[in-house]
Design a protein around this motif. Structure first.
Motif, short mmCIF file in Angstrom:
data_model
loop_
_atom_site.label_atom_id
_atom_site.label_comp_id
_atom_site.label_asym_id
_atom_site.label_seq_id
_atom_site.Cartn_x
_atom_site.Cartn_y
_atom_site.Cartn_z
N ALA A 91 0.83 -1.21 0.00
CA ALA A 91 0.00 0.00 0.00
C ALA A 91 0.86 1.26 0.00
CB ALA A 91 -0.92 0.00 1.21
N MET A 92 1.99 1.20 0.72
CA MET A 92 2.90 2.34 0.76
C MET A 92 3.45 2.68 -0.63
SD MET A 92 3.60 3.56 3.97
CE MET A 92 3.23 3.08 5.67
N HIS A 93 3.53 1.69 -1.50
CA HIS A 93 4.03 1.92 -2.86
C HIS A 93 2.93 2.27 -3.84
CE1 HIS A 93 8.36 0.96 -2.72
NE2 HIS A 93 8.03 0.17 -1.70
N MET A 94 1.73 1.76 -3.59
CA MET A 94 0.64 1.98 -4.54
C MET A 94 -0.09 3.30 -4.31
SD MET A 94 0.98 -0.46 -6.48
CE MET A 94 2.10 -1.86 -6.43
N ASN A 95 -0.02 3.82 -3.09
CA ASN A 95 -0.67 5.08 -2.77
C ASN A 95 0.38 6.19 -2.75
OD1 ASN A 95 -1.53 7.25 -0.68
ND2 ASN A 95 -3.45 6.19 -1.13
N LYS A 96 0.23 7.15 -3.63
CA LYS A 96 1.24 8.20 -3.79
C LYS A 96 1.47 8.98 -2.50
CE LYS A 96 2.60 12.07 -6.75
NZ LYS A 96 2.20 12.93 -7.89
N TRP A 97 0.36 9.32 -1.80
CA TRP A 97 0.51 10.09 -0.56
C TRP A 97 1.27 9.30 0.49
CZ3 TRP A 97 -1.20 9.51 4.52
CH2 TRP A 97 -1.02 10.63 5.34
N LEU A 98 0.93 8.02 0.66
CA LEU A 98 1.62 7.18 1.65
C LEU A 98 3.11 7.07 1.30
CD1 LEU A 98 -0.91 4.24 2.21
CD2 LEU A 98 -0.31 6.05 3.84
N TYR A 99 3.39 6.94 0.01
CA TYR A 99 4.80 6.78 -0.39
C TYR A 99 5.59 8.05 -0.13
CZ TYR A 99 9.01 5.71 -2.96
OH TYR A 99 10.34 5.51 -3.28
N THR A 100 5.08 9.19 -0.61
CA THR A 100 5.84 10.43 -0.46
C THR A 100 5.92 10.89 0.99
OG1 THR A 100 3.83 11.70 -0.98
CG2 THR A 100 5.32 11.22 -2.80
N THR A 101 4.86 10.64 1.75
CA THR A 101 4.84 11.09 3.15
C THR A 101 5.67 10.21 4.06
OG1 THR A 101 2.59 11.93 2.78
CG2 THR A 101 3.32 11.74 5.07
N PHE A 102 5.63 8.90 3.84
CA PHE A 102 6.28 7.97 4.76
C PHE A 102 7.38 7.12 4.12
CE2 PHE A 102 1.82 8.41 6.35
CZ PHE A 102 2.12 9.14 7.50
N HIS A 103 7.01 6.28 3.16
CA HIS A 103 7.90 5.20 2.74
C HIS A 103 9.08 5.65 1.89
CE1 HIS A 103 8.99 1.06 2.42
NE2 HIS A 103 8.86 1.03 1.10
N SER A 104 8.96 6.79 1.21
CA SER A 104 10.06 7.26 0.36
C SER A 104 11.33 7.46 1.17
CB SER A 104 9.68 8.56 -0.34
OG SER A 104 9.41 9.58 0.61
N ARG A 105 11.18 7.72 2.44
CA ARG A 105 12.36 7.91 3.31
C ARG A 105 13.24 6.66 3.30
NH1 ARG A 105 12.48 11.78 7.09
NH2 ARG A 105 14.16 11.78 8.64
N HIS A 106 12.64 5.49 3.44
CA HIS A 106 13.42 4.24 3.44
C HIS A 106 14.12 4.03 2.10
CE1 HIS A 106 14.57 0.24 4.75
NE2 HIS A 106 14.03 -0.29 3.67
N HIS A 107 13.50 4.49 1.02
CA HIS A 107 14.06 4.26 -0.31
C HIS A 107 15.09 5.31 -0.72
CE1 HIS A 107 12.12 0.66 -1.84
NE2 HIS A 107 11.12 0.98 -1.02
N ARG A 108 15.49 6.17 0.22
CA ARG A 108 16.67 6.99 -0.04
C ARG A 108 17.91 6.10 -0.07
NH1 ARG A 108 15.44 11.91 4.27
NH2 ARG A 108 13.54 12.68 3.26
N LEU A 109 17.77 4.93 0.50
CA LEU A 109 18.86 3.93 0.44
C LEU A 109 18.65 3.04 -0.78
CD1 LEU A 109 19.27 2.78 4.18
CD2 LEU A 109 20.86 4.15 2.82
N TYR A 110 19.19 3.46 -1.91
CA TYR A 110 19.15 2.60 -3.09
C TYR A 110 20.11 1.42 -2.92
CZ TYR A 110 16.34 5.86 -5.81
OH TYR A 110 15.31 6.64 -6.28
#
Length: 374
Positions: A228-247
């Motif tokens: 859900a964190m990946h499929m919902n743009k708001w959830l991704y940008t607000t929360f989960h994108s932080r973890h993916h700063r680590l490529y």
């Protein structure tokens, strides 16, 4: 709870049971001694996951910094330097914040638990043996449904196979009678196989089911929230994108998350799984610490052929690393234990990876070389 109360409970249980069943043994409860004499289990349960996280992370960090096994790296040092969008300091800071939240929740969870006691193991084993005995009573009727005469079969094998005969007779074992310790009169007793089986159920089968249930819940909880964190743009940008700063993941970045995401996915999910499975506090220690070790290993950045955690399941460092790449970010959502949800719902990566990884390595190295020439 004092001994007299225990005795009353035991008498009540035996008095309400059919007289031809073996009596349940009395028991006395006493507090469990701490695993480490100078640390109460309450505090140990809070310390162990954090200690495991940093000890294992520092082992991988040492391997990483001194480039001990470059042949097993998933990424080069140049990629760590150029592709990640967050400093190591920021990662460590956010992990510590996450662990403070984890510790507070763990303490609250621990305070809801009753004091752990010992003393009723033989009683609980006898209860399982009683259930086995009661289950045997249904055998004659079940066999009768398919036209078999259990009584006749029991009589025919009574000499050669007395245990089978007793089971077919509905759990009647005349050779297992015992003596009442008070009156000296004969009382029913359990057959040896019933006690052995009951011990196996109590010590091995029930804990295996508990751990399996907790693992199934955590994998399910994390898969659907993670997806859900990946499929919902708001959830991704607000929360989960932080973890993916680590490529390019590394070990101590395993818990690098937005604090709310870390609480929701990791801390709350594992806590519910623990409660749902009805684990004891010590089982919880094992579960939370093992989950922590698995999460660190999944982000370690190495595909080590002798690492057992990378072979028990296919959800390992290589599998999760694909999810951290821009081309695999919408796949491999499963974590931390198994991959069955990815398989069932078609979100497992099936494409080529070797050339993609090679392009990333070359691009990062070109940037490092360019910096050197400036």
């Amino acid at each position: 709870m004092n001994t007299s109360v225990m005795e009353n409970l035991t008498v009540t249980a035996n008095a309400s049971a059919p007289s031809d069943l073996p009596p349940l043994p009395p028991y006395t409860l006493s507090p469990v001694e701490p695993l480490i004499s100078f640390i109460p289990d309450f505090y140990l349960s809070l310390l162990l996951p954090i200690a495991a996280y940093w000890i294992l992370s520092m082992v991988f960090h040492y391997i990483d910094v001194y480039d001990i096994w470059p042949q097993y790296r998933l990424h080069t040092p140049a990629e760590i330097l150029k592709r990640n969008h967050v400093s190591r300091y920021e990662v460590a800071r956010d992990v510590i914040i996450q662990q403070i939240i984890q510790t507070v929740v763990g303490a609250l969870l621990g305070l809801t638990e009753p004091e752990e006691v010992i003393g009723r193991e033989d009683y609980d084993i006898a209860r399982w043996a009683t259930r086995l005995r009661l289950a045997q009573r249904a055998l004659p009727k079940l066999l009768g449904l398919i036209g078999l005469n259990a009584a006749a079969i029991s009589k025919n094998v009574s000499v050669s196979h007395p245990i089978i005969a007793g089971a077919l007779a509905g759990g009647k074992y005349p050779f297992t009678m015992g003596l009442d310790v008070v009156s000296g009169s004969p009382i029913p007793a359990f057959a040896n196989w019933e006690i052995v089986t009951a011990k196996a159920i109590y010590w091995y089968l029930v804990p295996a089911i508990q751990f399996s249930l907790a693992i199934l819940f955590v994998d399910t909880w994390q898969y659907f929230l993670h997806r859900a964190m990946h499929m919902n743009k708001w959830l991704y940008t607000t929360f989960h994108s932080r973890h993916h700063r680590l490529y390019v993941p590394y070990a101590y970045g395993a818990l690098y998350n937005h604090w709310f995401e870390g609480f929701l996915l990791d801390t709350l999910g594992a806590s519910i799984g623990y409660k749902l499975a009805g684990m004891t506090a010590r089982q919880g220690m094992i579960f939370f610490t093992a989950s922590t070790i698995k999460t660190v290993d999944d982000h370690c950045g190495y595909s080590l052929p002798w690492d057992p955690l990378q072979h028990i399941t296919s959800n390992n460092a290589g599998y999760h690393d694909i999810h951290h790449q821009s081309w695999g970010i919408k796949t491999n959502f499963s974590q931390p234990f198994f991959t069955f949800w990815d398989r069932l719902l078609g979100t497992m990566w099936h494409g080529e990876t070797k050339a993609r990884y090679e392009r990333s390595r070359n691009a990062a190295q070109l940037k490092v070389d360019a910096d050197k020439t400036e």
